[in-house]
Design a protein around this motif. Structure first.
Motif, PDB file in Angstrom:
ATOM      1  N   GLY A   1      68.664 -13.200  93.104  1.00  0.00           N
ATOM      2  CA  GLY A   1      67.857 -13.152  91.887  1.00  0.00           C
ATOM      3  C   GLY A   1      68.167 -11.994  90.961  1.00  0.00           C
ATOM      4  O   GLY A   1      67.896 -12.072  89.770  1.00  0.00           O
ATOM      5  N   THR A   2      68.745 -10.915  91.493  1.00  0.00           N
ATOM      6  CA  THR A   2      68.989  -9.734  90.667  1.00  0.00           C
ATOM      7  C   THR A   2      70.312  -9.793  89.916  1.00  0.00           C
ATOM      8  O   THR A   2      70.536  -8.984  89.011  1.00  0.00           O
ATOM      9  CB  THR A   2      68.978  -8.461  91.552  1.00  0.00           C
ATOM     10  OG1 THR A   2      69.990  -8.587  92.560  1.00  0.00           O
ATOM     11  CG2 THR A   2      67.623  -8.295  92.231  1.00  0.00           C
ATOM     12  N   LYS A   3      71.166 -10.736  90.252  1.00  0.00           N
ATOM     13  CA  LYS A   3      72.509 -10.740  89.661  1.00  0.00           C
ATOM     14  C   LYS A   3      72.494 -10.974  88.157  1.00  0.00           C
ATOM     15  O   LYS A   3      73.289 -10.402  87.413  1.00  0.00           O
ATOM     16  CB  LYS A   3      73.376 -11.803  90.355  1.00  0.00           C
ATOM     17  CG  LYS A   3      73.757 -11.418  91.793  1.00  0.00           C
ATOM     18  CD  LYS A   3      74.700 -12.436  92.395  1.00  0.00           C
ATOM     19  CE  LYS A   3      75.145 -12.001  93.788  1.00  0.00           C
ATOM     20  NZ  LYS A   3      76.071 -12.987  94.412  1.00  0.00           N
ATOM     21  N   ASP A   4      71.612 -11.866  87.699  1.00  0.00           N
ATOM     22  CA  ASP A   4      71.580 -12.208  86.275  1.00  0.00           C
ATOM     23  C   ASP A   4      70.361 -11.639  85.558  1.00  0.00           C
ATOM     24  O   ASP A   4      70.020 -12.067  84.463  1.00  0.00           O
ATOM     25  CB  ASP A   4      71.588 -13.743  86.102  1.00  0.00           C
ATOM     26  CG  ASP A   4      72.828 -14.378  86.707  1.00  0.00           C
ATOM     27  OD1 ASP A   4      73.917 -13.802  86.530  1.00  0.00           O
ATOM     28  OD2 ASP A   4      72.697 -15.430  87.359  1.00  0.00           O
ATOM     29  N   THR A   5      69.693 -10.660  86.169  1.00  0.00           N
ATOM     30  CA  THR A   5      68.495 -10.075  85.561  1.00  0.00           C
ATOM     31  C   THR A   5      68.881  -8.898  84.673  1.00  0.00           C
ATOM     32  O   THR A   5      69.463  -7.917  85.159  1.00  0.00           O
ATOM     33  CB  THR A   5      67.518  -9.596  86.654  1.00  0.00           C
ATOM     34  OG1 THR A   5      67.201 -10.705  87.507  1.00  0.00           O
ATOM     35  CG2 THR A   5      66.240  -9.056  86.024  1.00  0.00           C
ATOM     36  N   PRO A   6      68.569  -8.965  83.377  1.00  0.00           N
ATOM     37  CA  PRO A   6      68.910  -7.852  82.481  1.00  0.00           C
ATOM     38  C   PRO A   6      68.194  -6.569  82.891  1.00  0.00           C
ATOM     39  O   PRO A   6      67.106  -6.600  83.474  1.00  0.00           O
ATOM     40  CB  PRO A   6      68.409  -8.349  81.111  1.00  0.00           C
ATOM     41  CG  PRO A   6      68.319  -9.831  81.251  1.00  0.00           C
ATOM     42  CD  PRO A   6      67.950 -10.084  82.674  1.00  0.00           C
ATOM     43  N   ALA A   7      68.807  -5.454  82.587  1.00  0.00           N
ATOM     44  CA  ALA A   7      68.206  -4.148  82.902  1.00  0.00           C
ATOM     45  C   ALA A   7      66.866  -4.024  82.187  1.00  0.00           C
ATOM     46  O   ALA A   7      66.709  -4.413  81.031  1.00  0.00           O
ATOM     47  CB  ALA A   7      69.142  -3.028  82.472  1.00  0.00           C
TER      48      ALA A   7
ATOM     49  N   ALA B   1      61.486  -7.378  88.292  1.00  0.00           N
ATOM     50  CA  ALA B   1      62.262  -7.966  89.389  1.00  0.00           C
ATOM     51  C   ALA B   1      61.912  -9.433  89.544  1.00  0.00           C
ATOM     52  O   ALA B   1      60.756  -9.821  89.371  1.00  0.00           O
ATOM     53  CB  ALA B   1      61.978  -7.216  90.685  1.00  0.00           C
ATOM     54  N   PRO B   2      62.911 -10.287  89.840  1.00  0.00           N
ATOM     55  CA  PRO B   2      62.630 -11.710  90.058  1.00  0.00           C
ATOM     56  C   PRO B   2      61.569 -11.891  91.146  1.00  0.00           C
ATOM     57  O   PRO B   2      61.620 -11.248  92.188  1.00  0.00           O
ATOM     58  CB  PRO B   2      63.980 -12.261  90.516  1.00  0.00           C
ATOM     59  CG  PRO B   2      64.984 -11.305  89.971  1.00  0.00           C
ATOM     60  CD  PRO B   2      64.332  -9.959  90.012  1.00  0.00           C
TER      61      PRO B   2
ATOM     62  N   ASP C   1      62.364 -19.572  92.867  1.00  0.00           N
ATOM     63  CA  ASP C   1      63.468 -19.563  91.910  1.00  0.00           C
ATOM     64  C   ASP C   1      62.989 -19.797  90.477  1.00  0.00           C
ATOM     65  O   ASP C   1      63.795 -20.006  89.576  1.00  0.00           O
ATOM     66  CB  ASP C   1      64.530 -20.601  92.288  1.00  0.00           C
ATOM     67  CG  ASP C   1      63.989 -22.037  92.259  1.00  0.00           C
ATOM     68  OD1 ASP C   1      62.805 -22.224  91.899  1.00  0.00           O
ATOM     69  OD2 ASP C   1      64.752 -22.964  92.588  1.00  0.00           O
ATOM     70  N   GLY C   2      61.677 -19.784  90.293  1.00  0.00           N
ATOM     71  CA  GLY C   2      61.122 -19.915  88.946  1.00  0.00           C
ATOM     72  C   GLY C   2      61.040 -21.328  88.426  1.00  0.00           C
ATOM     73  O   GLY C   2      60.643 -21.546  87.275  1.00  0.00           O
ATOM     74  N   SER C   3      61.379 -22.317  89.239  1.00  0.00           N
ATOM     75  CA  SER C   3      61.399 -23.712  88.782  1.00  0.00           C
ATOM     76  C   SER C   3      60.002 -24.331  88.802  1.00  0.00           C
ATOM     77  O   SER C   3      59.061 -23.778  89.381  1.00  0.00           O
ATOM     78  CB  SER C   3      62.318 -24.543  89.676  1.00  0.00           C
ATOM     79  OG  SER C   3      61.784 -24.613  90.986  1.00  0.00           O
ATOM     80  N   ARG C   4      59.901 -25.504  88.196  1.00  0.00           N
ATOM     81  CA  ARG C   4      58.636 -26.245  88.214  1.00  0.00           C
ATOM     82  C   ARG C   4      58.225 -26.574  89.643  1.00  0.00           C
ATOM     83  O   ARG C   4      57.060 -26.433  90.024  1.00  0.00           O
ATOM     84  CB  ARG C   4      58.778 -27.544  87.412  1.00  0.00           C
ATOM     85  CG  ARG C   4      57.500 -28.389  87.357  1.00  0.00           C
ATOM     86  CD  ARG C   4      57.762 -29.758  86.755  1.00  0.00           C
ATOM     87  NE  ARG C   4      58.551 -30.605  87.630  1.00  0.00           N
ATOM     88  CZ  ARG C   4      58.048 -31.311  88.661  1.00  0.00           C
ATOM     89  NH1 ARG C   4      56.770 -31.237  88.944  1.00  0.00           N
ATOM     90  NH2 ARG C   4      58.832 -32.058  89.401  1.00  0.00           N
TER      91      ARG C   4
END
Length: 279
Positions: free
Chosen positions: A190-196, A200-201, A161-164
């Motif tokens: 992960g794709t819901k809030d990823t800008p175009a 990819a997350p 999730d990209g966290s520490r």
């Protein structure tokens, strides 16, 4: 990178022997020195002098505990010799929530067990797994109290999730991934809030992992309404056939209480395969 020092927590519970066997396999695989850290819950002797007959009960339980400790110590040394693994046996009468983390801080990997509510001998202290994760500063391989795990680390799923905490876990698990046949980085929603146009997350950490010679792929799963992130991860681990989950452990101390993150708390309660967790 490898695990050269491994500490396995041992007690008088039913799962101590399987946990030792797993630790021996890990020590053999990574060429590690294995420390068997024996630590159990020891009640305060003074509390048994209140009721008639309780002192005798304490003495009998203490004798039984000593016999069981001697039995698992003999087993530990015998299995070390059979596996041709270097190691040492350590016993402490100190509270497990203090002694095991202190010893674990000098290791590359700690192996411990999920709480078993059906086995009173497996109880060594309140919130022992959570305390171990939060206070040690080393990766902890949590082994479920149900199931056998003849293969561990051949098919690895990394929860990202990209966290520490997730970053720490992914790097701490590199020795497993370098030996794995398959590694999958999984993100949830992960794709819901990823800008175009953005990567990819999970692709960023996958690229880092791949530079260590690991064959890795990235999958995003959309958690349906009503399904927790923890359930979504476990369901996908089953779908992948993963034999090891890697994830960050979330939590903090609030006054004298340990407050664990939802996914961490859920995983510690309901794990189905071993989970390597880092905080």
């Amino acid at each position: 990178m490898s695990y050269r020092s491994i500490v396995v927590h041992l007690d008088t519970g039913e799962r101590a022997h399987p946990r030792l066997e797993l630790a021996l396999r890990m020590a053999k695989q990574f060429g590690a020195h294995l420390t068997g850290m024996f630590s159990v819950f020891v009640p305060d002797r003074r509390s048994f002098y209140v009721m008639a007959g309780s002192a005798e009960y304490y003495s009998s339980q203490e004798k039984l505990r000593t016999e069981r400790r001697a039995a698992i110590e003999r087993l530990f040394h015998a299995e070390l010799g059979r596996a041709k693994v270097s190691g040492e046996w350590v016993v402490t009468d100190e509270c497990a929530n203090l002694a095991v983390p202190r010893r674990g801080r000098t290791a590359d990997l700690i192996i411990a067990s999920q709480d078993d509510p059906e086995d009173p001998e497996a109880y060594v202290g309140d919130h022992f797994p959570e305390n171990l994760l939060m206070s040690t500063g080393r990766p902890v391989l949590m082994v479920p109290y149900v199931g056998t795990f003849p293969l561990l680390g051949s098919n690895v799923m990394v929860a990202w999730d990209g966290s520490r905490e997730a970053t720490r876990a992914a790097h701490d698990a590199l020795p497993f991934m370098q030996h794995a046949k398959k590694t999958t980085v999984v993100t949830v929603n992960g794709t819901k809030d990823t800008p175009a146009g953005r990567p990819a997350p999970g692709s960023d950490i996958a690229a880092v992992i791949a530079r260590h010679g690991v064959k890795v792929e990235v999958i995003n799963i959309d958690s349906s309404t009503g399904v927790s992130t923890g359930d979504a991860l476990r369901n996908h681990a089953s779908k992948l056939g993963a034999d090891l989950i890697v994830m960050g452990a979330y939590g903090h101390a609030r006054w004298q209480e340990l407050v664990m993150g939802g996914v961490t708390r859920d995983t510690l309660k309901s794990m189905t395969v071993p989970v390597l967790m880092s905080h």
